[in-house]
Design an enzyme around this catalytic site. Structure first.
Site, PDB file in Angstrom:
ATOM      1  N   GLU A 188       0.815  -1.220   0.000  1.00 31.60           N
ATOM      2  CA  GLU A 188       0.000   0.000   0.000  1.00 31.60           C
ATOM      3  C   GLU A 188       0.851   1.273   0.000  1.00 31.60           C
ATOM      4  O   GLU A 188       1.267   1.754   1.054  1.00 31.60           O
ATOM      5  CB  GLU A 188      -0.943   0.021   1.217  1.00 31.60           C
ATOM      6  N   LYS A 230      -2.524  -2.120  -3.101  1.00 29.65           N
ATOM      7  CA  LYS A 230      -3.574  -1.280  -2.518  1.00 29.65           C
ATOM      8  C   LYS A 230      -3.202   0.185  -2.732  1.00 29.65           C
ATOM      9  O   LYS A 230      -2.541   0.800  -1.878  1.00 29.65           O
ATOM     10  CB  LYS A 230      -3.737  -1.593  -1.027  1.00 29.65           C
TER      11      LYS A 230
END
Ligand code: 13P
Length: 360
Positions: A188, A230
């Site tokens: 992420e 992500k």
């Protein structure tokens, strides 16, 4: 030219790729319920509920014990350490409750951000020390994937080359350590929505950051088929005066991904980053309708945009539990549909709480 010293057996590779595929199976995404104790406090404060361990447990239990049909739209749940070891009202450990619904259990493993000294307020994330041991314990305790969040910001001088390189490298080290322990890394690199920059600037920065992340993952011999990404959706800054349509956001997002994310990555699970529930669903839906080839699943890993209506319906009152669960199921279902571009435009039917700003 470097040589290859294979670090994962074909069995390990298959396990990782199977897990990743399960999480992003058609119509499914991730519930990010991994708010740290402090962040959960902010969410609870909005509904005047005290930030106690029991209140955090109660709300998570409410989500995890929602109707079993939730597993049609939720393929994975990310937990915070505390939650992994808590139990349902009926005394069943949460990992068992979640797995019982056929949903994959994940865990947040970064230990938050720390400043990059000498930068213009930029940060990296910490938590690599002892990570291998923690991952081994989490795998034993029922987790099959893990998340690590880095944040980058946009300003006239940011993100700096240092912030891009450092965050890409720490994400790659995290990913490599996870895979050695049988956990699928959810990588992420969040580019924050703060600022008045336009859509094109966010797209440019997103492309550069993702390109650096995938170079680092390659350098660290990370097995891409056993990873998930992500990212932020490509959106203009929160204080940008120009507003963009979901179609414009979708085109900018998919264009950036196509330029930087290898086709071997099975799924891209967007964070919601302060968008309202309705915005996030409409943008995800538009992303899945863009007339460009998309070799990956494009789905959700929302925190705020999956929980806001449920929190608003709950208000900390047991009598509201069922209403809160219904709100959660309907938001999850909307996003499941959006992840295949089939979210009928239900703006007119959406409840008030789904349109409230979640930007902090
Ligand atoms: P939001 O969807 O609320 O941005 O949270 C997702 C997340 O897990 C950020 O790390």
């Amino acid at each position: 030219m470097t040589h290859q010293f294979p670090s994962l057996s074909s069995e390990q590779q298959k396990e990782l790729s199977d897990i990743a595929q399960r999480v992003v199976a058609p119509g499914k995404g991730i519930l990010a319920a991994d708010e740290s104790t402090g962040t959960m406090g902010k969410r609870l404060q909005k509904i005047n509920v005290e930030n106690t361990e029991e209140n955090r447990r109660y709300f998570r239990d409410l989500l995890f014990s929602a109707d079993p049909s939730i597993s049609e739209s939720v393929g994975g749940v990310i937990l915070f350490h505390e939650t992994l070891y808590q139990k349902s009202d009926g005394g069943v450990p949460f990992p068992e409750v979640i797995k019982g619904k056929g949903i994959v259990v994940g865990i947040k493993v970064d230990k938050g951000t720390v400043p990059l000294n000498g930068s213009d307020g930029e940060a990296t994330a910490q938590g690599l020390d002892g990570l291998s041991e923690r991952c081994a314990a989490y795998k034993k305790d029922g987790c099959d994937f893990a998340k690590w969040r880095c944040v980058l910001k946009i300003s006239d001088s940011c993100p700096s080359a240092l912030a891009i390189a450092e965050n890409a490298n720490v994400l790659a080290r995290f990913a490599s350590i996870c895979q050695q322990n049988g956990l699928v890394p959810v990588v992420e690199p969040e580019i924050l929505p703060d600022g008045d920059h336009d859509l094109a600037r966010c797209q440019h920065v997103t492309e550069k950051v993702l390109a650096a992340v995938y170079k680092a993952l390659s350098d660290h011999h990370v097995y891409l088929e056993g990873t998930l990404l992500k990212p932020n959706m490509v959106t203009a800054g929160q204080s940008c005066t120009r507003k963009y349509t979901p179609q414009e956001v979708a085109m900018a997002t998919v264009t950036a991904l196509r330029r930087a994310v290898p086709a071997a990555v099975p799924g891209v699970c967007f964070l919601s980053g302060g968008q309202t529930e309705e915005e996030a669903s409409l943008n995800l839906d538009a992303i899945n309708r863009v007339p460009l080839q998309r070799p990956w699943k494009l789905t959700f890993s929302f925190g705020r945009a999956l929980q806001a209506s449920a929190l608003a319906a709950w208000q900390g009152k047991p009598a509201n539990k069922e209403a809160a669960q219904k709100a959660f199921c309907s938001t999850a279902k909307a996003n499941g549909l959006a992840s295949t571009g089939q979210y009928a435009n239900t703006t007119g039917n959406a409840g008030q709480s789904s349109k409230q700003s979640l930007y902090v």
